[in-house]
Design an enzyme around this catalytic site. Structure first.
Site, PDB file in Angstrom:
ATOM      1  N   GLU A 183       0.853  -1.170   0.516  1.00 64.16           N
ATOM      2  CA  GLU A 183      -0.481   0.065   0.343  1.00 64.16           C
ATOM      3  C   GLU A 183       1.000   1.159  -0.239  1.00 64.16           C
ATOM      4  OE1 GLU A 183      -2.296  -0.735   3.480  1.00 64.16           O
ATOM      5  OE2 GLU A 183      -4.349  -1.930   2.007  1.00 64.16           O
ATOM      6  N   GLU A 263      -6.744  -8.028  -0.559  1.00 66.94           N
ATOM      7  CA  GLU A 263      -7.437  -7.594   0.792  1.00 66.94           C
ATOM      8  C   GLU A 263      -8.823  -7.828   0.657  1.00 66.94           C
ATOM      9  OE1 GLU A 263      -5.504  -4.939   3.210  1.00 66.94           O
ATOM     10  OE2 GLU A 263      -3.308  -5.471   2.885  1.00 66.94           O
TER      11      GLU A 263
END
Length: 652
Positions: A183, A263
């Site tokens: 991320e 995710e």
């Protein structure tokens, strides 16, 4: 006559056959067909996250089997750098740290692996997996092309990645893809040179065949800094999201190739003092079904969360630490129990692929061992010679945890009062300099609590020359965002009235070692202590025996702290984690069976930081067979008032 060829030994023939089979193993991206190809055939994975660092090795196989029986093709796991290199150059890859054994176990169960190798992982883990010793250079810019940071990352990857290369799918192992960073589009540095350095490192150690990928939130703005040519872009999003719109953001960076949600959230994280997160199964299965209908690949984050044993929990900003449990309201509970959510997800997966036949391993039995009486040992101050055998470090002004090479736990800061404080006098730090919580005493008498972002000033009383102690607790480093360069301890000067306090003696406390090597054998305080003194941070000890005549013991359990306030607990030297029932939501701590024994008494050591139970029976802990993770109580202001001697505790 031509001589007959010599016969080929069987072992050599088998070697050639296995080598040829390994050479045929491929896992690649088919951009024309928008899919992965495994051994030349179109392939879509349904995966689940498991953190080997949060599940004891004793239970690895149990959890992996349950994941396989839910219909998962693969598992996804993070590699926490600090879990393997807590101190520079000292590597841990045995026992619960044996990632190679974990991956081989997955391979034996025919589970593929998506490896998120870091160096940064987030994961609600201390400092996002980065080792605290990186902060010894205070100006270091983490997750950037800062030269010192890159040098440390290169050394670490030079240790980790060669261990992973034989476990790549192409080499006969389970690893099909490897994530670079994590991320990164959400981080402020936006340093493409850093990402290029990582790509070069990963290719150098893993070769050119393995698929390297990135993960970012499903937003084009986040992908701007998170994506890089040569890294396949994937996204993450949770239930209730517009699935089509989310994957359009991936298509902005990857016009062709497989759709991937790396995710898909099955629950959510907790913080102390906030309600336990619960995400209904109906919401999850609806969005999961929409993802699978599109033919997309998906990883369920998390399929099992596990436990932040010891001091491994992270924190978010504004500063809010996560509790010991990382249950996450996941399909498998913290203790690995099957839940209604597990079976609901399994039914959705069944619609899209064949589920393995055979029985699902059951939830592990739990046992309520009952109430155990503890006795008070001594206060932290009275045990300093045992807890800090090297003696104090002297400094005119306070030093941080990393400056004294104490990366976790507690440090006691001591100075003397320079003046009489017959009237309540304000004690405080500038710029919220307590990281993260300080228990203040004068000559052993409690004065109050200073807490990061909540209680920045207390009033104290005492005589000139008295010992002023601040026992500072590191409650977990920030794991997400720009503030993960999270220094601990007294990070600014301490002020008393109008004067800056100086000439400190600093005691780094090695409590884990002290507990492991016989803290229980210390002699208790020779004089009975008053109720006020009982509020000083102190150790309490006890033991219990598990009867050998009862079959199948020991079993898993949960320990409950009725009447206790906040502290840390060890069982048989194993650091089980933090308890804080006064703030919640977690009330019980998971006790895995492998740390218990029937061959000798089981030793319990509790460090209570604020106030133990009062009244008849006093120091009781209780083993129960059911967890309590959702009892958000808020902080008991009566306890705070009892602890405080001068008021001014602020907004606790």
């Amino acid at each position: 006559m031509v001589p007959s060829p010599l016969p080929i030994p069987t072992w050599l023939l088998l070697f050639f056959i296995s080598s040829a089979a390994a050479l045929q193993r491929t896992f690649e991206i088919d951009y024309n067909s928008n899919c992965f190809r495994k051994d030349g055939q179109p392939f879509r994975y349904i995966s689940g996250s498991i953190h080997y660092s949060r599940v004891p090795r004793f239970y690895w196989k149990d959890r992996l089997l349950k994941m396989k029986m839910a219909g998962l093709d693969a598992i996804q796991l993070y590699v926490p750098w600090n879990f393997h290199e807590s101190e520079p150059g000292k590597y841990q890859f045995t026992g619960d740290h044996d990632i190679e054994a974990f991956l081989q176990m997955a391979n034996d169960l025919e589970l593929l692996v998506i490896l998120r190798a870091g160096p940064y992982i987030c994961a609600e883990w201390d400092m996002g997996g980065l080792p605290a010793w990186l902060l010894e250079k205070e100006s270091i810019v983490l997750r950037s092309s800062d030269a010192d940071y890159l040098a440390a990352v290169s050394r670490w990857m030079g240790v980790l990645l060669p261990k992973m290369k034989p476990l790549l799918y192409q080499n006969g192992g389970p690893i099909i893809t490897v994530q670079v960073e994590n991320e990164y589009g959400s981080y402020f540095t936006c340093d493409y040179d850093y990402l290029r350095h990582l790509v070069k490192l990963f290719r150098q150690h893993l070769g050119d065949e393995v698929i390297l990928f990135t993960t970012d939130g499903a937003d084009v703005g986040l992908l701007r800094c998170g994506a890089l040519q040569g890294l396949y872009v994937t996204v993450d999003f949770g239930p209730g999201t517009n699935v089509t719109a989310a994957f359009l953001s991936q298509r902005h960076s990857e016009p062709r190739g497989p759709l991937v949600n790396s995710e898909f959230y099955t629950g959510w994280l907790d913080h102390w003092g906030q309600r336990h997160s619960v995400v209904p199964s109906q919401v999850i299965v609806k969005t999961l079904n929409e993802i699978l209908m599109l033919g997309a690949n998906v990883n369920l984050y998390v399929f099992i969360g596990g436990t932040n044993f010891g001091f491994w929990n992270g924190a978010n900003m504004p500063y809010a630490p996560q509790p010991t449990s990382y249950d996450y309201n996941a399909p498998l509970s913290e203790a690995g129990d099957l839940t209604e959510k597990y079976f609901a997800i399994r039914e959705v997966i069944r619609k899209y692929k064949k589920i393995p036949e055979g029985p699902i391993p059951p939830s592990t039995p739990k046992y309520a061992y009952g109430q155990i009486a503890l006795v008070k040992l001594n206060t932290v101050a009275e045990l300093l010679n045992t807890l800090c055998q090297g003696g104090p470090i002297k400094s005119i002004y306070p030093l941080t945890f990393v400056q004294v090479k104490q990366y976790f736990g507690f440090v006691l800061y001591r100075t003397t009062l320079p003046q009489n404080c017959t009237e309540p006098t304000p004690l405080f730090t500038v710029l919220d300099g307590i990281h993260d919580r300080a228990y203040v005493t004068i000559d052993g008498v409690p004065q109050g609590i200073l807490e990061r972002g909540k209680s920045i000033l207390i009033n104290i009383t005492g005589k000139a020359g008295a010992d002023l102690d601040l026992l500072v607790e590191n409650m977990g480093r920030v794991n997400y965002g720009r503030y993960n360069n999270d220094f601990k301890g007294l990070v600014t000067n301490v002020t008393l009235g109008n004067d800056t306090l100086s000439y400190w003696r600093i005691f780094p406390l090695d409590i884990d070692s002290a507990v492991l090597y016989g803290l229980q054998n210390q002699s208790p305080a020779s004089q009975p202590l008053s109720d006020t003194q009982l509020l000083a941070p102190a150790f309490y000890v006890g033991s219990f025996s598990i009867p050998t005549g009862i079959p199948d013991l020991p079993q898993d359990s949960f320990i409950k702290f009725t009447g206790w306030t906040k502290g840390q607990i060890w069982i048989n030297g194993f650091n089980l984690g933090r308890y804080w029932p006064a703030r919640g939501p977690q009330v019980t701590l998971f006790v895995p069976r492998h740390i218990l024994t029937t061959s000798a008494p089981n030793n319990i050591t509790v460090l209570e930081l604020e106030r133990p139970p009062q009244g008849e029976g006093k120091y009781i802990v209780e083993f129960v067979d059911t967890p309590i993770l959702n009892a958000t109580l808020g902080y008991d202001m009566k306890i705070v008032q009892l602890f405080s001697r001068g008021g001014g505790l602020g907004n606790l």
